[in-house]
Design a protein around this motif. Sequence first.
Motif, PDB file in Angstrom:
ATOM      1  N   THR A  89       6.991  31.904   2.557  1.00 53.01           N
ATOM      2  CA  THR A  89       6.853  30.266   2.690  1.00 53.01           C
ATOM      3  C   THR A  89       7.125  30.284   4.422  1.00 53.01           C
ATOM      4  N   LYS A  90       7.315  29.187   4.561  1.00 54.03           N
ATOM      5  CA  LYS A  90       7.753  28.305   5.831  1.00 54.03           C
ATOM      6  C   LYS A  90       8.688  29.121   6.206  1.00 54.03           C
ATOM      7  N   ALA A  91       9.417  29.179   5.551  1.00 55.34           N
ATOM      8  CA  ALA A  91      11.315  29.371   5.769  1.00 55.34           C
ATOM      9  C   ALA A  91      11.291  31.369   5.364  1.00 55.34           C
ATOM     10  N   ASN A  92      10.241  31.685   4.658  1.00 53.62           N
ATOM     11  CA  ASN A  92      10.816  32.734   4.963  1.00 53.62           C
ATOM     12  C   ASN A  92       9.086  33.630   4.980  1.00 53.62           C
ATOM     13  N   PRO A  93       8.388  34.059   5.692  1.00 55.59           N
ATOM     14  CA  PRO A  93       6.579  34.024   6.361  1.00 55.59           C
ATOM     15  C   PRO A  93       6.335  35.740   5.402  1.00 55.59           C
TER      16      PRO A  93
END
Length: 135
Positions: free
Chosen positions: A7-11
Amino acid sequence: MKDKIGTKANPMLLKTPPQSSEYTMHVDEKDGKEVLVCTVGKTILHYDIRCVNDLHTMLKQHGDWMNLGSADEQKPAKEGTVEAWGRSEGNPVGGWYGLKKGLRGRFGMYIPPLMEKLGLAEITHEAKGNKMRAI
């Protein structure tokens, strides 16, 4: 598959085929469609998420190693390469998998390491002239 990409928070952290540069990839939504967001330094590229399955299918049919042939959008892609296929009218989307005008190229640089990390392909890691094949 998409939940493994991040995700954007955890690429997902990836390295280019020569292992010389790091970049990240994650899934996001743009204009109501899921896209791959590739961040290279301050540059952000978008790719149609279908490219992962479509490229895997094409490589399975190809059955052998294929040159990556990475090139910027403004430069022609060498025929018979992953890059050329990623912008060909003959691929399943009928053209570019890259979605950001002016930054649609480099498909052969940034998508293969993602596929390797997902366990769909293997790629070579030479200074130049890298190839990939489906697993």
